[in-house]
Design a protein around this motif. Structure first.
Motif, PDB file in Angstrom:
ATOM      1  N   ASN A 495       0.818  -1.127  -0.039  1.00  0.00           N
ATOM      2  CA  ASN A 495       0.023   0.085  -0.029  1.00  0.00           C
ATOM      3  C   ASN A 495       0.822   1.402   0.104  1.00  0.00           C
ATOM      4  O   ASN A 495       0.569   2.220  -0.658  1.00  0.00           O
ATOM      5  N   ASP A 496       1.849   1.223   0.647  1.00  0.00           N
ATOM      6  CA  ASP A 496       2.840   2.379   0.588  1.00  0.00           C
ATOM      7  C   ASP A 496       3.617   2.552  -0.416  1.00  0.00           C
ATOM      8  O   ASP A 496       4.276   3.589  -0.875  1.00  0.00           O
ATOM      9  N   GLU A 501       4.757   5.861  -5.307  1.00  0.00           N
ATOM     10  CA  GLU A 501       4.767   5.842  -6.551  1.00  0.00           C
ATOM     11  C   GLU A 501       3.877   7.345  -6.841  1.00  0.00           C
ATOM     12  O   GLU A 501       4.360   8.061  -8.064  1.00  0.00           O
ATOM     13  N   ARG A 502       2.752   7.559  -6.312  1.00  0.00           N
ATOM     14  CA  ARG A 502       1.946   8.782  -6.553  1.00  0.00           C
ATOM     15  C   ARG A 502       2.825   9.962  -6.211  1.00  0.00           C
ATOM     16  O   ARG A 502       2.931  10.895  -6.868  1.00  0.00           O
ATOM     17  N   VAL A 503       3.561   9.977  -4.979  1.00  0.00           N
ATOM     18  CA  VAL A 503       4.430  11.122  -4.674  1.00  0.00           C
ATOM     19  C   VAL A 503       5.487  11.318  -5.649  1.00  0.00           C
ATOM     20  O   VAL A 503       5.857  12.314  -6.346  1.00  0.00           O
ATOM     21  N   ALA A 504       6.074  10.333  -6.289  1.00  0.00           N
ATOM     22  CA  ALA A 504       7.035  10.207  -7.481  1.00  0.00           C
ATOM     23  C   ALA A 504       6.498  11.079  -8.712  1.00  0.00           C
ATOM     24  O   ALA A 504       7.115  11.945  -9.269  1.00  0.00           O
ATOM     25  N   HIS A 508       7.535  14.408 -10.504  1.00  0.00           N
ATOM     26  CA  HIS A 508       8.410  13.982 -11.842  1.00  0.00           C
ATOM     27  C   HIS A 508       9.661  13.185 -11.534  1.00  0.00           C
ATOM     28  O   HIS A 508      10.599  13.545 -11.816  1.00  0.00           O
ATOM     29  N   ARG A 509       9.642  12.374 -10.454  1.00  0.00           N
ATOM     30  CA  ARG A 509      10.864  11.594  -9.938  1.00  0.00           C
ATOM     31  C   ARG A 509      10.381  10.195 -10.337  1.00  0.00           C
ATOM     32  O   ARG A 509       9.531   9.643 -10.690  1.00  0.00           O
ATOM     33  N   LYS A 514       9.957   3.139  -5.990  1.00  0.00           N
ATOM     34  CA  LYS A 514       8.745   3.273  -4.867  1.00  0.00           C
ATOM     35  C   LYS A 514       8.953   2.043  -4.116  1.00  0.00           C
ATOM     36  O   LYS A 514       8.529   1.938  -2.881  1.00  0.00           O
ATOM     37  N   TRP A 515       9.828   0.875  -4.520  1.00  0.00           N
ATOM     38  CA  TRP A 515       9.809  -0.480  -3.576  1.00  0.00           C
ATOM     39  C   TRP A 515      10.902  -0.257  -2.472  1.00  0.00           C
ATOM     40  O   TRP A 515      10.713  -0.976  -1.529  1.00  0.00           O
TER      41      TRP A 515
END
Length: 593
Positions: A495-496, A501-504, A508-509, A514-515
């Motif tokens: 879930n995190d 992923e959403r924040v990135a 634009h990162r 994300k893992w």
């Protein structure tokens, strides 16, 4: 595997201590179990439970962590509607327990939680250890998410506190209470037993029925509505309350919305059930709310949030009938009451009482036509273990069995399995505290075992949830509490990953990162071996879809034989459904069984 530790009989001449009378009160109240992790602060009570009561009524259930003890008591209440007890040691044990207490609070489940401190009299404290385990206001640790707490100063006061605590915990809206017993009080010698008053005279009151005026106003709105809709939230587990809900929906020809935060409250294969239950409302459910001219909310969790999601910030023009006692439990510390909903009729009563009254008062409509359910597509022909595959195989293996789903994992699509009975599914943990799943499941299984239910307790939980609360498995094995845990193991706090992923993307990162800080691999944790180390049957890791059937069939057979079984199902990373209940882009279309 033992169901109860049998103490050696106490043959000493009768002497009595403060904790003996406290233990007698717990027995008189009908508290069936005390889940506990031991500690010196309540050694007096512990001795009384063993050597005075014989470890029976209440029976102690040894747990390996305080969060598990509270979670078991919460799960027991979820399945049985009955309050059981839990005991935690001093300030340190209570600090361990706090997350589970918050879960029970948000879930509105009655738990009688006992603790201990001191001795409060500084002259009686042992050097060092009694000092660091004594605090001036221990109840403050949980006061903002318990209904009541108390630190009685005498044995008669302790008996009154227990009676009052049980009454408060079981009065709607229900929740946990905390009673802190001074170590010196427990260990003080008494001339005899302090009698416990008849507990039936201190029972929780029955919640009042809805106001006749409110019933009349609500019935008029619903009878005259062109597009009424019903949101069913926290409803009872009583089978007698199930059919009246169906009758009301059919009389009004109203769409019904349920969710996965709460236990099953309405048949999800009924033609009037809208969308699939999820943690947030499905697009179909949101559309029904937007089109409604009258909305009946039956103790819905975050009632104002339902309108915010469905109307996307727009003004609610529908007439709203809000049924809940929840306003009586709101406090400033926690925002668990949710967003404030509009209410044209506010019925201060339990939701099923409102349903019963409205059934007598509404004008029935002619039966309408509802769209047929779409056919369920086949699974892809591959080896991937997905949540959908787990659901399908569980259904196939349990066609002739009555299951009670104690828990479902994040990412579960509510279309995977129908709920047709109030015990088909018992809802989530309440407060979003990871680690509650195993303990809640053991509590559910304990209640089913004691009721001689034909239902097989099954919990589908995430790997993070299991790893935080896995020692509950040992308690289940120790006390002969049959249970099947299917760990939907994506080797990540996934879930995190989605949040990262959403924040990135917003920044634009690289989303490929994300893992990091989320994945549980290198080394991979052997969940089945952990289960075997605690005396349970461990199956897995199951990595191929074609191996699921044998694993789940074996697990169900083990539970039917009175065993505890844990299956490590290595599901593909990703969710079969997002938290809104929509099908994920990586999943094929689904529909309900």
């Amino acid at each position: 595997m033992i169901k109860r530790e049998e103490p050696t009989p106490n043959l000493e001449p009768a002497t009595y201590w403060g904790s003996d009378s406290i233990a007698e009160c717990l027995r008189a109240m009908g508290v069936p179990y005390l889940a506990l992790n031991p500690g010196a602060s309540y050694r007096g009570l512990h001795d009384s439970l063993v050597n005075h009561l014989g470890n029976s009524a209440p029976q102690m259930l040894l747990c390996l962590h305080e969060e598990v003890a509270i979670a078991i008591a919460q799960g027991f209440a979820k399945a049985s509607g009955r309050m059981m007890g839990a005991v935690v040691h001093s300030n340190v044990g209570l600090m361990h327990a706090t997350m589970a207490v918050f879960n029970a609070w948000c879930d509105r489940m009655p738990v009688l939680m006992l603790g201990a401190t001191g001795p409060w009299d500084a002259a009686r404290r042992r050097p060092w250890i009694d000092w660091i385990h004594t605090v001036s206001d221990q109840g403050a640790l949980v006061r903002d998410y318990t209904k009541w707490d108390n630190q009685p100063g005498s044995v008669p006061a302790a008996i009154e506190a227990l009676l009052r605590g049980g009454q408060i915990a079981q009065t709607a809206p229900r929740g946990p209470v905390y009673i802190n017993l001074d170590a010196a009080l427990q260990e003080s010698k008494t001339e005899g037993l302090v009698p416990t008053p008849d507990p039936t005279r201190y029972a929780a009151p029955v919640a009042p029925p809805p106001s006749p005026t409110d019933v009349q106003r609500a019935a008029q709105l619903l009878s005259n509505a062109k597009k009424p809709v019903i949101l069913m939230g926290r409803m009872s587990r009583d089978v007698a309350d199930w059919q009246p809900r169906v009758a009301l929906a059919e009389a009004l020809q109203a769409p019904v919305i349920t969710d996965l935060k709460n236990a099953a409250s309405f048949p999800t294969d009924h033609p009037q059930h809208v969308g699939s239950p999820a943690y947030f409302m499905s697009p179909e459910a949101c559309a029904a709310v937007r089109e409604a001219d009258v909305v009946l909310m039956l103790d819905w969790v975050d009632p104002g949030g339902a309108f915010k999601q469905a109307l996307q910030g727009g003004t609610c023009t529908a007439q709203v009938i809000h049924v809940s006692l929840d306003m009586h439990i709101h406090r400033g510390w926690s925002m668990d009451g949710g967003s404030l909903p509009p209410a044209d009729v506010y019925m201060l009563c339990e939701p099923d009482a409102a349903v019963a009254a409205l059934n007598e008062a509404v004008t029935a409509r002619p039966a309408g036509s509802w769209p047929a359910k779409a056919a369920r597509p086949a699974l892809p022909d591959d080896d991937v273990v997905s949540l959908r595959a787990v659901a399908d195989v569980l259904h196939d293996c349990a066609q002739d069995l009555h299951l009670c789903l104690a828990r479902l994992p994040l990412g579960w699509n509510g279309a995977y399995r129908h709920f047709r009975h109030p015990m088909d599914y018992l809802g989530a943990d309440g407060g979003g505290g990871i680690g509650a799943g195993p303990g809640n499941a053991v509590g559910v299984a304990l209640a089913l075992r004691d009721a001689n239910s034909d239902r097989i307790p099954v919990a589908l939980i995430g790997d993070g949830d299991f790893l935080m609360g896995n020692t509950a498995v040992w308690t289940a094995v120790r006390y002969g509490i049959p249970l099947l845990l299917i760990v939907c193991n994506n080797h990540s706090f996934f879930n995190d990953e989605l949040h990262q992923e959403r924040v990135a993307k917003e920044r634009h990162r690289p989303t490929e990162n994300k893992w990091i800080g989320q994945r549980m691999s290198e080394p991979e944790i052997d969940i089945a071996q952990m289960a075997r180390a605690m005396g349970a049957e461990g199956i897995g890791p199951v990595r191929r879809a074609q191996d699921l059937h044998a694993a789940i069939a074996q697990g169900l057979q083990a539970v039917q034989a009175g065993k505890v079984c844990v299956i490590d199902a290595c599901v593909a990373p990703g969710y079969d459904a997002n938290m809104s209940g929509n099908a994920a882009t990586t999943s094929s279309a689904v529909h309900k069984r």
